[in-house]
Design an enzyme around this catalytic site. Structure first.
Site, PDB file in Angstrom:
ATOM      1  N   TYR A  45       0.845  -1.198   0.000  1.00  0.00           N
ATOM      2  CA  TYR A  45       0.000   0.000   0.000  1.00  0.00           C
ATOM      3  C   TYR A  45       0.886   1.257   0.000  1.00  0.00           C
ATOM      4  O   TYR A  45       1.140   1.855   1.045  1.00  0.00           O
ATOM      5  CB  TYR A  45      -0.911   0.012   1.230  1.00  0.00           C
ATOM      6  CG  TYR A  45      -1.728  -1.250   1.413  1.00  0.00           C
ATOM      7  CD1 TYR A  45      -2.876  -1.473   0.656  1.00  0.00           C
ATOM      8  CD2 TYR A  45      -1.366  -2.214   2.344  1.00  0.00           C
ATOM      9  CE1 TYR A  45      -3.631  -2.628   0.825  1.00  0.00           C
ATOM     10  CE2 TYR A  45      -2.117  -3.369   2.525  1.00  0.00           C
ATOM     11  CZ  TYR A  45      -3.249  -3.574   1.762  1.00  0.00           C
ATOM     12  OH  TYR A  45      -3.996  -4.711   1.940  1.00  0.00           O
ATOM     13  N   SER A  50      -7.419   6.482   3.535  1.00  0.00           N
ATOM     14  CA  SER A  50      -8.209   7.370   4.378  1.00  0.00           C
ATOM     15  C   SER A  50      -8.379   6.874   5.809  1.00  0.00           C
ATOM     16  O   SER A  50      -7.943   7.529   6.756  1.00  0.00           O
ATOM     17  CB  SER A  50      -9.585   7.589   3.732  1.00  0.00           C
ATOM     18  OG  SER A  50     -10.427   8.325   4.570  1.00  0.00           O
ATOM     19  N   ASP A  52      -7.036   4.374   7.272  1.00  0.00           N
ATOM     20  CA  ASP A  52      -5.715   4.088   7.826  1.00  0.00           C
ATOM     21  C   ASP A  52      -5.130   5.338   8.473  1.00  0.00           C
ATOM     22  O   ASP A  52      -4.561   5.269   9.568  1.00  0.00           O
ATOM     23  CB  ASP A  52      -4.767   3.608   6.731  1.00  0.00           C
ATOM     24  CG  ASP A  52      -5.136   2.255   6.160  1.00  0.00           C
ATOM     25  OD1 ASP A  52      -4.418   1.280   6.415  1.00  0.00           O
ATOM     26  OD2 ASP A  52      -6.157   2.176   5.453  1.00  0.00           O
ATOM     27  N   GLY A 174     -14.083  -0.506   3.885  1.00  0.00           N
ATOM     28  CA  GLY A 174     -12.820  -0.902   4.475  1.00  0.00           C
ATOM     29  C   GLY A 174     -12.704  -2.401   4.654  1.00  0.00           C
ATOM     30  O   GLY A 174     -11.619  -2.919   4.899  1.00  0.00           O
ATOM     31  N   ASP A 176     -13.128  -5.111   2.475  1.00  0.00           N
ATOM     32  CA  ASP A 176     -13.316  -5.280   1.036  1.00  0.00           C
ATOM     33  C   ASP A 176     -14.097  -6.529   0.631  1.00  0.00           C
ATOM     34  O   ASP A 176     -15.089  -6.448  -0.083  1.00  0.00           O
ATOM     35  CB  ASP A 176     -11.952  -5.320   0.337  1.00  0.00           C
ATOM     36  CG  ASP A 176     -11.141  -4.059   0.550  1.00  0.00           C
ATOM     37  OD1 ASP A 176     -11.532  -3.214   1.384  1.00  0.00           O
ATOM     38  OD2 ASP A 176     -10.103  -3.909  -0.098  1.00  0.00           O
ATOM     39  N   ARG A 211      -5.639 -13.030  -0.474  1.00  0.00           N
ATOM     40  CA  ARG A 211      -6.223 -11.844  -1.097  1.00  0.00           C
ATOM     41  C   ARG A 211      -7.597 -12.146  -1.680  1.00  0.00           C
ATOM     42  O   ARG A 211      -7.968 -13.307  -1.888  1.00  0.00           O
ATOM     43  CB  ARG A 211      -5.302 -11.348  -2.228  1.00  0.00           C
ATOM     44  CG  ARG A 211      -3.880 -11.026  -1.802  1.00  0.00           C
ATOM     45  CD  ARG A 211      -3.820  -9.842  -0.887  1.00  0.00           C
ATOM     46  NE  ARG A 211      -4.371  -8.649  -1.532  1.00  0.00           N
ATOM     47  CZ  ARG A 211      -4.644  -7.513  -0.890  1.00  0.00           C
ATOM     48  NH1 ARG A 211      -4.441  -7.413   0.391  1.00  0.00           N
ATOM     49  NH2 ARG A 211      -5.143  -6.481  -1.549  1.00  0.00           N
ATOM     50  N   TYR A 365      -8.243 -12.413   3.954  1.00  0.00           N
ATOM     51  CA  TYR A 365      -8.568 -10.994   4.119  1.00  0.00           C
ATOM     52  C   TYR A 365      -9.695 -10.787   5.132  1.00  0.00           C
ATOM     53  O   TYR A 365      -9.504 -11.031   6.321  1.00  0.00           O
ATOM     54  CB  TYR A 365      -8.875 -10.413   2.740  1.00  0.00           C
ATOM     55  CG  TYR A 365      -8.360  -9.014   2.515  1.00  0.00           C
ATOM     56  CD1 TYR A 365      -7.090  -8.636   2.921  1.00  0.00           C
ATOM     57  CD2 TYR A 365      -9.137  -8.059   1.873  1.00  0.00           C
ATOM     58  CE1 TYR A 365      -6.613  -7.348   2.698  1.00  0.00           C
ATOM     59  CE2 TYR A 365      -8.678  -6.765   1.643  1.00  0.00           C
ATOM     60  CZ  TYR A 365      -7.410  -6.419   2.061  1.00  0.00           C
ATOM     61  OH  TYR A 365      -6.953  -5.148   1.851  1.00  0.00           O
ATOM     62  N   TRP A 366     -10.881 -10.369   4.727  1.00  0.00           N
ATOM     63  CA  TRP A 366     -11.970 -10.088   5.665  1.00  0.00           C
ATOM     64  C   TRP A 366     -12.970 -11.242   5.770  1.00  0.00           C
ATOM     65  O   TRP A 366     -14.089 -11.050   6.216  1.00  0.00           O
ATOM     66  CB  TRP A 366     -12.684  -8.797   5.257  1.00  0.00           C
ATOM     67  CG  TRP A 366     -11.846  -7.579   5.520  1.00  0.00           C
ATOM     68  CD1 TRP A 366     -11.050  -6.919   4.629  1.00  0.00           C
ATOM     69  CD2 TRP A 366     -11.712  -6.873   6.763  1.00  0.00           C
ATOM     70  NE1 TRP A 366     -10.427  -5.856   5.233  1.00  0.00           N
ATOM     71  CE2 TRP A 366     -10.822  -5.804   6.541  1.00  0.00           C
ATOM     72  CE3 TRP A 366     -12.260  -7.053   8.037  1.00  0.00           C
ATOM     73  CZ2 TRP A 366     -10.466  -4.908   7.553  1.00  0.00           C
ATOM     74  CZ3 TRP A 366     -11.908  -6.157   9.039  1.00  0.00           C
ATOM     75  CH2 TRP A 366     -11.018  -5.098   8.788  1.00  0.00           C
ATOM     76  N   GLU A 409      -0.570  -6.983   9.093  1.00  0.00           N
ATOM     77  CA  GLU A 409      -1.827  -6.405   8.634  1.00  0.00           C
ATOM     78  C   GLU A 409      -3.018  -7.106   9.283  1.00  0.00           C
ATOM     79  O   GLU A 409      -3.969  -6.462   9.724  1.00  0.00           O
ATOM     80  CB  GLU A 409      -1.899  -6.542   7.113  1.00  0.00           C
ATOM     81  CG  GLU A 409      -3.100  -5.902   6.462  1.00  0.00           C
ATOM     82  CD  GLU A 409      -3.091  -6.071   4.948  1.00  0.00           C
ATOM     83  OE1 GLU A 409      -4.011  -5.521   4.294  1.00  0.00           O
ATOM     84  OE2 GLU A 409      -2.180  -6.737   4.398  1.00  0.00           O
TER      85      GLU A 409
END
Length: 438
Positions: A45, A50, A52, A174, A176, A211, A365-366, A409
């Protein structure tokens, strides 16, 4: 597939001492400083993000308050005339090939979408740590810009007409690739080859199985292109845009931002009453529209279909940050967080998705991993509502993960392994804040 069939095994009190972790976190933030802002990560990144920036500035307040203010000022200097704060401000010194989709895709030096409005919370946190004249000058500069940000989300994004802001892209949340968006994304028509002519950069510097998938990305680009090609105009969203969702975490942060603005207003000589009224209205709308008493959680709602996502995701716990959340909803959210689905009662940091779900994925990821920023928000919410012991347990769980694995992360909720980008800024920043509250 659910690859977490037993209780997590990560160690509870391992790794670095408080002072060692404090030094490491401060060093990471110093190393990730890029002229006038902090990047989330030097590898994955390379620009300014924002939300972050909001979390990073909260940590910087403990070690470099001047840089904390500068991060927010840098971001808000890129604010659009309509009040929106872009989710990425591109660094002109970074090559186009080093991040996709970059400025050439968006047609401007920022993206045209937003992220959760955590910035007023950050500004108030920085100020209260050191309320001197320099900080007061920064608050006075930021206050009208923070108000404009909130006005944009109130006036332009209430597509459903019920007092909640709609996000127009999963990236705006946020979170994703959260399962919260699966049903809505499934209805997005994807061109035969939407990534033709583009090359994903994230899969070149990060593990592919950590990812979002190529199909996810195809839909992300389809949605982003629709918004871009419509000139980023919000007036026509209801008629033409393929993704319109009310996210509980996004709106909870919008409500919490109004309460922070009330505190700021009192300091800079403005009237705080309107901010408190707005926060109360947002809390009511969240409770009336997104809370499900059967699950004890808040759920994302597709504005176009009126259907709520059945997925139990961490964004459905974040409204706990609102101090005027009714007692029944507080009890429901805390019970959900304490359940086997999220593991808070076992002394665990909360994963991003229901760990008992069939499609829970501890790496992607999420869709399962533990993220420090949302756990930090839950920690604040627990303290706000008097769950002091639970808050202390969660703080310990977060710090144990970071001590053991480092400032990654995100983290595997089973093993505690750090995954995603290493030396990640908001993890380092929020570790500093957690250590300061010990």
């Amino acid at each position: 597939m659910n690859r977490l069939n037993t209780l997590p095994t990560y160690p509870r009190h391992p790794g670095a001492t408080d002072e060692e972790l404090r030094r490491t976190a401060a060093d990471i933030l110093a190393a990730n400083w890029a002229n006038d802002h902090t990047v989330p990560s030097r590898t994955l990144y390379p620009h300014q993000w924002s939300w972050d920036a909001a979390f990073i500035s909260i940590g910087l307040a403990h070690v470099a308050p001047d840089r904390a203010w500068h991060d927010l000022r840098s971001l808000f200097t890129a604010q659009w005339p309509d009040g929106r704060v872009p989710h990425i401000v591109f660094d002109p010194g970074v090559a186009e090939c080093d991040y996709f989709p970059g400025p050439a895709y968006w047609g401007r030096p920022t993206t045209g979408i937003v992220q959760p409005p955590a910035h007023a919370i950050a500004a108030w946190e920085i100020y209260r740590r050191r309320p001197d004249e320099a900080a007061l000058r920064e608050l006075r500069w930021l206050y009208p810009r923070l108000v404009a940000q909130q006005d944009y989300l109130t006036d332009y994004r209430d597509v459903g007409g019920a007092g909640l802001s709609s996000i127009v892209h999963p990236w705006e949340s946020g979170l994703d690739n959260s399962p919260s968006w699966d049903a809505t994304l499934a209805a997005v028509p994807v061109p035969v080859d939407p990534l033709a002519g583009y090359r994903r950069r994230d899969n070149q510097v990060g593990a592919v199985d950590h990812r979002p998938t190529d199909l996810d990305y195809a839909r992300y680009i389809t949605i982003a292109s629709a918004y871009r090609d419509g000139g980023y105009r919000d007036a026509e969203l209801a008629a033409r845009h393929p993704f319109l969702v009310e996210c509980p975490a996004f709106n909870a942060l919008r409500g919490a931002a109004e309460l922070a603005l009330a505190e700021i207003a009192a300091v800079v000589g403005a009237d705080p009453a309107g901010h408190r009224d707005r926060a109360a209205a947002i809390t009511r709308a969240l409770t009336d529209r997104l809370y499900n008493p059967d699950t004890g959680m808040f759920h994302a709602r597709d504005v176009r279909t009126g259907r709520s996502s059945p997925a139990r995701c961490v964004n459905g716990l974040v409204p706990l940050i609102l101090p005027d959340l009714p007692a029944a909803q507080v009890a429901g959210v805390v019970a959900a967080a304490e359940s086997a689905r999220f593991g808070l009662a076992e002394g665990l940091a909360v994963p991003s998705y229901d760990r008992t779900a069939a499609d829970f994925d501890p790496l992607r990821y999420w869709r399962g991993p533990v993220w420090i920023n949302v756990n930090w928000l839950l920690w604040r919410g627990l303290r706000t509502h008097g769950r002091v012991e639970r808050a202390a347990t969660l703080r310990t769980a977060m710090l144990d993960l970071i001590r053991s694995a480092g400032c990654y992360e995100y983290f595997d909720p089973g093993t505690g392994e750090g995954i995603g980008a290493a030396a990640f800024s908001w993890t380092a920043a929020l570790a500093l804040d957690l250590l300061a509250e010990g």
